[in-house]
Write a protein that holds these residues in place. Structure first.
Motif, PDB file in Angstrom:
ATOM      1  N   VAL A  24     -36.545  44.620  55.563  1.00  0.00           N
ATOM      2  CA  VAL A  24     -35.081  44.713  55.558  1.00  0.00           C
ATOM      3  C   VAL A  24     -34.487  43.834  56.656  1.00  0.00           C
ATOM      4  CG1 VAL A  24     -33.121  46.262  55.942  1.00  0.00           C
ATOM      5  CG2 VAL A  24     -35.037  47.005  54.514  1.00  0.00           C
ATOM      6  N   VAL A  25     -35.062  43.909  57.860  1.00  0.00           N
ATOM      7  CA  VAL A  25     -34.553  43.104  58.968  1.00  0.00           C
ATOM      8  C   VAL A  25     -34.765  41.611  58.696  1.00  0.00           C
ATOM      9  CG1 VAL A  25     -34.855  42.549  61.416  1.00  0.00           C
ATOM     10  CG2 VAL A  25     -34.854  44.931  60.670  1.00  0.00           C
ATOM     11  N   ALA A  26     -35.949  41.243  58.198  1.00  0.00           N
ATOM     12  CA  ALA A  26     -36.244  39.836  57.921  1.00  0.00           C
ATOM     13  C   ALA A  26     -35.324  39.285  56.835  1.00  0.00           C
ATOM     14  CB  ALA A  26     -37.707  39.681  57.502  1.00  0.00           C
ATOM     15  N   ALA A  27     -35.110  40.071  55.768  1.00  0.00           N
ATOM     16  CA  ALA A  27     -34.208  39.625  54.700  1.00  0.00           C
ATOM     17  C   ALA A  27     -32.787  39.490  55.224  1.00  0.00           C
ATOM     18  CB  ALA A  27     -34.266  40.608  53.537  1.00  0.00           C
ATOM     19  N   GLY A  28     -32.371  40.414  56.094  1.00  0.00           N
ATOM     20  CA  GLY A  28     -31.037  40.322  56.677  1.00  0.00           C
ATOM     21  C   GLY A  28     -30.870  39.074  57.526  1.00  0.00           C
ATOM     22  N   LEU A  29     -31.897  38.762  58.326  1.00  0.00           N
ATOM     23  CA  LEU A  29     -31.840  37.542  59.135  1.00  0.00           C
ATOM     24  C   LEU A  29     -31.756  36.301  58.249  1.00  0.00           C
ATOM     25  CD1 LEU A  29     -34.496  38.389  61.886  1.00  0.00           C
ATOM     26  CD2 LEU A  29     -32.034  38.143  62.224  1.00  0.00           C
ATOM     27  N   PRO A  45     -29.400  34.699  47.003  1.00  0.00           N
ATOM     28  CA  PRO A  45     -30.672  35.448  46.985  1.00  0.00           C
ATOM     29  C   PRO A  45     -31.896  34.534  46.912  1.00  0.00           C
ATOM     30  CG  PRO A  45     -29.093  36.447  45.479  1.00  0.00           C
ATOM     31  CD  PRO A  45     -28.508  35.142  45.917  1.00  0.00           C
ATOM     32  N   VAL A  46     -31.789  33.442  46.167  1.00  0.00           N
ATOM     33  CA  VAL A  46     -32.907  32.491  46.087  1.00  0.00           C
ATOM     34  C   VAL A  46     -33.171  31.869  47.452  1.00  0.00           C
ATOM     35  CG1 VAL A  46     -33.586  30.244  45.147  1.00  0.00           C
ATOM     36  CG2 VAL A  46     -32.656  31.994  43.631  1.00  0.00           C
ATOM     37  N   ASP A  47     -32.101  31.564  48.179  1.00  0.00           N
ATOM     38  CA  ASP A  47     -32.261  30.988  49.511  1.00  0.00           C
ATOM     39  C   ASP A  47     -32.944  31.971  50.465  1.00  0.00           C
ATOM     40  OD1 ASP A  47     -31.788  28.683  51.165  1.00  0.00           O
ATOM     41  OD2 ASP A  47     -30.288  29.853  52.245  1.00  0.00           O
ATOM     42  N   VAL A  48     -32.610  33.252  50.345  1.00  0.00           N
ATOM     43  CA  VAL A  48     -33.256  34.279  51.170  1.00  0.00           C
ATOM     44  C   VAL A  48     -34.757  34.313  50.885  1.00  0.00           C
ATOM     45  CG1 VAL A  48     -33.444  36.766  51.577  1.00  0.00           C
ATOM     46  CG2 VAL A  48     -31.195  35.695  51.457  1.00  0.00           C
ATOM     47  N   LEU A  49     -35.137  34.317  49.605  1.00  0.00           N
ATOM     48  CA  LEU A  49     -36.558  34.314  49.240  1.00  0.00           C
ATOM     49  C   LEU A  49     -37.255  33.057  49.753  1.00  0.00           C
ATOM     50  CD1 LEU A  49     -36.437  35.656  45.560  1.00  0.00           C
ATOM     51  CD2 LEU A  49     -37.252  36.866  47.590  1.00  0.00           C
ATOM     52  N   HIS A  50     -36.558  31.933  49.665  1.00  0.00           N
ATOM     53  CA  HIS A  50     -37.135  30.663  50.120  1.00  0.00           C
ATOM     54  C   HIS A  50     -37.439  30.720  51.614  1.00  0.00           C
ATOM     55  CE1 HIS A  50     -37.884  26.349  49.532  1.00  0.00           C
ATOM     56  NE2 HIS A  50     -37.338  26.172  50.726  1.00  0.00           N
ATOM     57  N   LEU A  51     -36.481  31.204  52.400  1.00  0.00           N
ATOM     58  CA  LEU A  51     -36.675  31.285  53.847  1.00  0.00           C
ATOM     59  C   LEU A  51     -37.788  32.268  54.210  1.00  0.00           C
ATOM     60  CD1 LEU A  51     -32.969  31.206  55.086  1.00  0.00           C
ATOM     61  CD2 LEU A  51     -34.720  29.504  55.556  1.00  0.00           C
ATOM     62  N   LEU A  52     -37.834  33.415  53.514  1.00  0.00           N
ATOM     63  CA  LEU A  52     -38.889  34.392  53.787  1.00  0.00           C
ATOM     64  C   LEU A  52     -40.268  33.822  53.460  1.00  0.00           C
ATOM     65  CD1 LEU A  52     -37.273  37.715  52.484  1.00  0.00           C
ATOM     66  CD2 LEU A  52     -37.642  37.028  54.855  1.00  0.00           C
ATOM     67  N   ALA A  53     -40.369  33.087  52.352  1.00  0.00           N
ATOM     68  CA  ALA A  53     -41.653  32.490  51.978  1.00  0.00           C
ATOM     69  C   ALA A  53     -42.099  31.458  53.012  1.00  0.00           C
ATOM     70  CB  ALA A  53     -41.542  31.841  50.594  1.00  0.00           C
ATOM     71  N   VAL A  54     -41.157  30.642  53.486  1.00  0.00           N
ATOM     72  CA  VAL A  54     -41.480  29.656  54.520  1.00  0.00           C
ATOM     73  C   VAL A  54     -41.972  30.356  55.783  1.00  0.00           C
ATOM     74  CG1 VAL A  54     -40.506  27.920  56.067  1.00  0.00           C
ATOM     75  CG2 VAL A  54     -39.902  27.899  53.658  1.00  0.00           C
ATOM     76  N   ALA A  55     -41.274  31.440  56.177  1.00  0.00           N
ATOM     77  CA  ALA A  55     -41.632  32.148  57.409  1.00  0.00           C
ATOM     78  C   ALA A  55     -43.014  32.793  57.304  1.00  0.00           C
ATOM     79  CB  ALA A  55     -40.574  33.206  57.726  1.00  0.00           C
ATOM     80  N   VAL A  56     -43.291  33.446  56.182  1.00  0.00           N
ATOM     81  CA  VAL A  56     -44.587  34.111  56.018  1.00  0.00           C
ATOM     82  C   VAL A  56     -45.719  33.088  56.025  1.00  0.00           C
ATOM     83  CG1 VAL A  56     -46.004  35.448  54.425  1.00  0.00           C
ATOM     84  CG2 VAL A  56     -43.634  36.124  54.834  1.00  0.00           C
ATOM     85  N   TRP A  57     -45.506  31.959  55.370  1.00  0.00           N
ATOM     86  CA  TRP A  57     -46.542  30.933  55.293  1.00  0.00           C
ATOM     87  C   TRP A  57     -46.759  30.241  56.646  1.00  0.00           C
ATOM     88  CZ3 TRP A  57     -46.012  25.565  52.511  1.00  0.00           C
ATOM     89  CH2 TRP A  57     -47.257  24.920  52.523  1.00  0.00           C
ATOM     90  N   LEU A  58     -45.697  29.599  57.161  1.00  0.00           N
ATOM     91  CA  LEU A  58     -45.853  28.812  58.380  1.00  0.00           C
ATOM     92  C   LEU A  58     -45.994  29.694  59.620  1.00  0.00           C
ATOM     93  CD1 LEU A  58     -43.347  25.877  57.741  1.00  0.00           C
ATOM     94  CD2 LEU A  58     -45.749  26.105  57.095  1.00  0.00           C
ATOM     95  N   GLY A  59     -45.276  30.821  59.658  1.00  0.00           N
ATOM     96  CA  GLY A  59     -45.415  31.730  60.794  1.00  0.00           C
ATOM     97  C   GLY A  59     -46.784  32.384  60.827  1.00  0.00           C
ATOM     98  N   GLY A  60     -47.284  32.786  59.654  1.00  0.00           N
ATOM     99  CA  GLY A  60     -48.637  33.331  59.591  1.00  0.00           C
ATOM    100  C   GLY A  60     -49.678  32.299  59.976  1.00  0.00           C
TER     101      GLY A  60
END
Length: 659
Positions: free
Chosen positions: A280-285, A306-321
């Motif tokens: 919830v916090v990550a999606a809000g950010l 909403p697509v942009d939110v998913l795009h940013l979350l996917a980038v964060a999970v991939w590159l941040g991980g």
């Protein structure tokens, strides 16, 4: 070996960050996402009577306040009322005072596009006849200068912080829960939170000056800050700060209470709660970017955000991980192959989401195949796609190393990746040393002989001998722990599988830093769809009956700052007398102040010409000539000579049908 690799890692990251900073610094001036598509009066036109108002039409909605549009007479005096109003779809106007004199007037505008980027520009029109003007238009783009560079760097830092915060937390929860106790991982996630928080505060302070004057002194202007808080971007930044407060609580629980839970059932319940709350916090950010930038303007905003939110979350999970995995491989005492396998699957899913959302976003921002290669946005997008392909290729190599690591013999796995943490070996060494010191302690009450000796020592020196032995025992324990740690590092570094995985993940991280830089530049570049629409609108205007013939001639004198475009307009482009306007602009569309322009007309098939014309300078980047005689109809060669300095000069030409 690890001591040799660590400095190389730091050097590589610093180099990549320097390249990133250079990319961002070069990208700041190209930040306008709304283009001026029409105006009334039109640029360069001569009207017989003074108009009551000046209207401007943009390719998308803009935020406009009083004073955003200014109209200046030939002497530089304001002749508008200062009150702007919306006349229609994306059209805005400002009233003019009555009794205006003849001459050339300059219109300047500075607004904020719907996707939060500043837009500025200027054009001229004349009443009665053209004249010279004292108005000098600055060639600095809105959002440029030192403030623009700082704002661009803060944007990059905010993306990087978001990726480390969200990706690091996701890696720990989904792939490596034991990592909550690793200091290196804790520092990485907290660093992401600090970077995002600091960058957000900086952007909030810089925003007023960034979209306005561009002066460093206005950064701490409280009046500007108050105005920013009332805008869409200001609301998004404040919302981000509130969500970061919730993220701080999440981090405290993740690396505090969660790590201390030993009961499996309690730990499972807390894992589920942290996963839901963290999402919830990550999606809000992520939504704070979607609601204020590209996705919030243009077509299909209800789908795009909403697509942009998913795009940013996917980038964060991939590159941040990926960043967290890199830190774990280099800093953590041990890392289970199962954790790497889980992240490999998670990264694959993130890439799939990234590709799907990226295709939609590309179509939405480009709109045509020509925009893919013919605009700066499309060209940058191709670079980004190429980097993603390279990154996926390196990730495939990492997956092969992971597969080999998981299939390694058990003994080898125990030595390399599934070995007990160094902390455990340190504790064991400490316990062994403590036991040894207790047996040899001269103050041991079970040893009466030592008791007497201890008293003698106390009387003679005043210092218990047992205290000194205790210190030596502690030092011995630390030495044994250090030896155990060094041995663990040697075992890990000697493993070719783990070393291979380290190298491939390090290469992924390097490409990821450059990819993030290109993405930041892309978000500050005018979308290809907007550029194409602006060109179409300009072409439609120039094709109206009676409109001037318009030719764009790119030039490059070869000197410093020698590139630009010379636009020649001939009205009415027929046999006889014509009015000619020459507009010299930089590549970014701003007026180019040069010392000299010459034009020559040649009709080669009739052996006529060249017929020279020396226009008069009437404003910055604007030259004009009246009564330009065209003796007969034909396909005329129009040659323009541009001089940008005492020694830098070039002649460019283009053919056009006149008459």
């Amino acid at each position: 070996m690890s001591q040799t690799i660590a400095p190389r890692v730091r050097t590589l990251l610093l180099l990549l960050l320097a390249v990133t900073g250079a990319l961002i610094a070069g990208s700041v001036p190209v930040s306008a996402h709304a283009a001026l598509t029409a105006s009334d009066p039109q640029q360069g036109t001569v009207v017989k009577e003074a108009p009551d108002q000046v209207s401007l039409t943009f390719s998308e909605g803009v935020a406009m306040s009083d004073g955003s549009v200014r109209v200046l007479d030939p002497k530089g005096k304001r002749v508008d009322t200062g009150k702007t109003s919306e006349q229609g779809t994306n059209t805005y106007s400002v009233k003019l005072h009555s009794g205006l004199p003849d001459g050339t007037f300059t219109v300047t505008y500075q607004v904020v596009s719907a996707d939060s980027h500043p837009v500025s520009g200027a054009f001229t029109f004349s009443i009665g006849a053209p004249s010279t003007t004292s108005v000098s238009v600055s060639d600095q783009e809105a959002g440029g200068g030192v403030v623009g560079w700082l704002y661009g760097f803060a944007r990059y830092l905010s993306y990087a912080g978001f990726i480390l915060l969200v990706g690091g937390a996701a890696f720990v929860l989904a792939c490596w829960q034991r990592g909550t106790g690793e200091r290196s991982v804790q520092r990485l996630v907290v660093s992401g939170w600090l970077a995002l928080t600091g960058a957000t505060l900086a952007m909030l302070l810089l925003r007023g000056s960034y979209t306005g004057s561009g002066k460093v002194g206005d950064i701490f202007d409280l009046a500007l800050l108050s105005d920013v808080l009332q805008t869409k971007t200001g609301a998004a930044l404040v919302s981000r700060l509130l969500l970061l407060a919730a993220a701080a609580l999440f981090i405290a629980v993740l690396f505090g209470a969660y790590e201390k839970r030993e009961d499996d059932e309690e730990r499972g319940d807390l894992t589920f709660g942290l996963a839901i709350g963290g999402f919830v916090v990550a999606a809000g950010l992520a939504a704070t970017w979607a609601m204020a930038e590209h996705a919030s303007a243009g077509i299909q905003t209800g789908i795009a955000m909403p697509v942009d939110v998913l795009h940013l979350l996917a980038v964060a999970v991939w590159l941040g991980g990926l960043s967290t995995l890199l830190v774990a491989l280099f800093r953590a005492p041990s890392l289970e192959p199962s954790a790497v396998r889980r992240f490999s699957r998670l990264a694959f899913g993130s890439v799939a989401v990234l590709v799907a959302t990226g295709i939609y976003q590309s179509w939405r921002q480009l709109g045509s195949w020509s925009a893919l290669t013919g605009t700066s946005y499309g060209q940058l997008l191709l670079v980004k796609v190429g980097l993603v392909v390279v990154l996926v290729g390196i990730a495939w190599i990492s997956r092969r190393w992971t597969a080999q690591l998981s299939q390694a013999p058990v003994a080898k796995a125990v030595k390399t990746s599934v070995s007990a943490p160094v902390k455990a070996s340190a504790k064991s060494a400490a316990k062994a040393s403590a036991a040894t010191s207790e047996k040899e302690d001269p103050e041991d009450p079970e040893d009466p002989q030592s008791d007497g000796e201890g008293e003698g020592e106390k009387e003679s020196t005043g210092t218990p001998v047992g205290g000194g032995d205790g210190k030596r025992a502690t030092q011995l324990a630390r030495q044994r722990a250090a030896v155990a740690t060094a041995r663990e590092k040697r075992l890990r570094d000697a493993d070719p599988l783990r070393s291979g995985l380290r190298r491939s993940v390090l290469a992924e991280a390097g490409v990821a830093v450059v990819l993030l830089a290109v993405t930041t530049v892309l978000t500050s570049t005018e979308p290809g769809r907007t550029v194409e629409e602006a060109k179409a609108a300009t072409a439609a205007t120039s094709e109206k009956p009676g409109a001037a013939l318009s030719l764009d001639l790119p030039f490059d004198t070869g000197g410093q700052d020698g590139k630009g475009i010379a636009r020649v307009e001939l009205d009415p482009a027929r046999v006889g007398g014509n009015d000619m306007h020459v507009y010299v602009e930089r590549s970014n569309g701003k007026a180019f102040d040069i010392p000299e322009v010459k034009v020559a007309f040649t009709l080669k098939e009739k052996d006529i010409g060249p017929l020279p014309v020396v226009p008069d300078r009437i404003a910055t980047g604007h030259w004009t000539a009246t009564g330009v005689q065209i003796p007969m109809a034909g396909n005329w060669e129009i040659a323009v000579t541009v001089r940008t300095s005492d020694i830098d000069q070039v002649t460019v030409d283009k053919n056009a049908q006149i008459g």
